[in-house]
Design a protein around this motif. Structure first.
Motif, PDB file in Angstrom:
ATOM      1  N   ILE A 138      66.536 -80.760  38.882  1.00  0.00           N
ATOM      2  CA  ILE A 138      66.027 -80.599  37.520  1.00  0.00           C
ATOM      3  C   ILE A 138      65.829 -79.119  37.208  1.00  0.00           C
ATOM      4  O   ILE A 138      66.155 -78.665  36.100  1.00  0.00           O
ATOM      5  N   ASP A 139      65.330 -78.370  38.160  1.00  0.00           N
ATOM      6  CA  ASP A 139      65.178 -76.919  37.973  1.00  0.00           C
ATOM      7  C   ASP A 139      66.545 -76.267  37.726  1.00  0.00           C
ATOM      8  O   ASP A 139      66.696 -75.393  36.875  1.00  0.00           O
ATOM      9  N   LYS A 140      67.555 -76.727  38.453  1.00  0.00           N
ATOM     10  CA  LYS A 140      68.920 -76.210  38.279  1.00  0.00           C
ATOM     11  C   LYS A 140      69.428 -76.532  36.863  1.00  0.00           C
ATOM     12  O   LYS A 140      70.016 -75.677  36.199  1.00  0.00           O
ATOM     13  N   LEU A 141      69.158 -77.756  36.392  1.00  0.00           N
ATOM     14  CA  LEU A 141      69.568 -78.128  35.033  1.00  0.00           C
ATOM     15  C   LEU A 141      68.845 -77.265  33.999  1.00  0.00           C
ATOM     16  O   LEU A 141      69.439 -76.825  33.012  1.00  0.00           O
ATOM     17  N   ALA A 142      67.555 -77.030  34.210  1.00  0.00           N
ATOM     18  CA  ALA A 142      66.759 -76.249  33.259  1.00  0.00           C
ATOM     19  C   ALA A 142      67.198 -74.785  33.236  1.00  0.00           C
ATOM     20  O   ALA A 142      67.076 -74.122  32.202  1.00  0.00           O
ATOM     21  N   SER A 143      67.693 -74.282  34.356  1.00  0.00           N
ATOM     22  CA  SER A 143      68.102 -72.880  34.440  1.00  0.00           C
ATOM     23  C   SER A 143      69.463 -72.632  33.798  1.00  0.00           C
ATOM     24  O   SER A 143      69.785 -71.493  33.466  1.00  0.00           O
ATOM     25  N   GLY A 144      70.251 -73.663  33.675  1.00  0.00           N
ATOM     26  CA  GLY A 144      71.620 -73.500  33.191  1.00  0.00           C
ATOM     27  C   GLY A 144      71.705 -73.592  31.743  1.00  0.00           C
ATOM     28  O   GLY A 144      72.291 -73.097  30.924  1.00  0.00           O
TER      29      GLY A 144
END
Length: 144
Positions: A138-144
Motif C-alpha cells: 500500500i505504501d508503494k501504491l501511495a508513493s507512485g
C-alpha cells in the motif's frame, strides 16, 4: 475485457472501499474533537515540513490562501500555532507549532495507534503477517 482486467477492476473497487472505511474508522479515534480534521491536517503538515508561510501551508494542503488564513487564525486562537516575522519579507509571517500542538498531535497519534493495536491483536498471527506485507504494498501504491 480480459479476465485479468476484470479481476484488477474488482480488486480496485474492493480495496478502495476497504481503505475508505478503514480510514474513516481511524480518523474517528479522536482525542480532541474541538480541533477539526482540517486543523489537524495543517498542524501535521507543519510538524512534517517545519515552519512556513501561510501561502506555503495552503499550497501543501491544496487549499486557497484565504481558506488557510481562516485555519491559521483559528489555530492561533487555540494556542496551537505562532506567527513570527518572515526573515526576508516584511509583508509575510512564518507559522510554527506551539508545544501544545506537538502534544495534541502526539496524543492523536497515540489514540489512533492504540485503537489499531487493539484491532490487530484480534487477528490471527497469519493475518497480521499478511497486513505487514500489505502495508509495504500500500505504501508503494501511495508513493507512485
Amino acid at each position: 475485457m480480459s479476465r485479468t482486467t476484470l479481476d484488477t477492476a474488482a480488486l480496485a473497487h474492493d480495496l478502495r472501499l476497504a481503505v475508505m472505511r478503514f480510514s474513516r474508522r481511524l480518523r474517528n479515534q479522536r482525542v480532541d474533537t474541538s480541533v477539526t480534521l482540517t486543523h489537524l491536517a495543517a498542524l501535521s503538515t507543519l510538524k512534517r515540513h517545519g515552519p512556513m508561510s501561510p501561502g506555503e501551508l495552503a499550497a501543501h494542503e491544496r487549499v486557497q490562501p484565504p481558506s488557510m488564513t481562516r485555519v491559521v487564525v483559528a489555530l492561533e486562537g487555540m494556542g496551537m500555532v505562532t506567527r513570527t516575522p518572515h526573515p526576508t519579507d516584511g509583508r509575510q509571517v512564518i507559522i510554527g507549532l506551539t508545544p501544545a500542538a506537538d502534544e495534541l498531535l502526539s496524543a492523536e497519534a497515540r489514540a489512533r495507534e492504540a485503537w489499531l493495536s487493539e484491532r490487530l491483536h484480534e487477528l490471527a498471527p497469519e493475518e497480521r503477517e499478511v497486513l505487514r506485507e500489505a502495508a509495504v504494498i500500500i505504501d508503494k501504491l501511495a508513493s507512485g
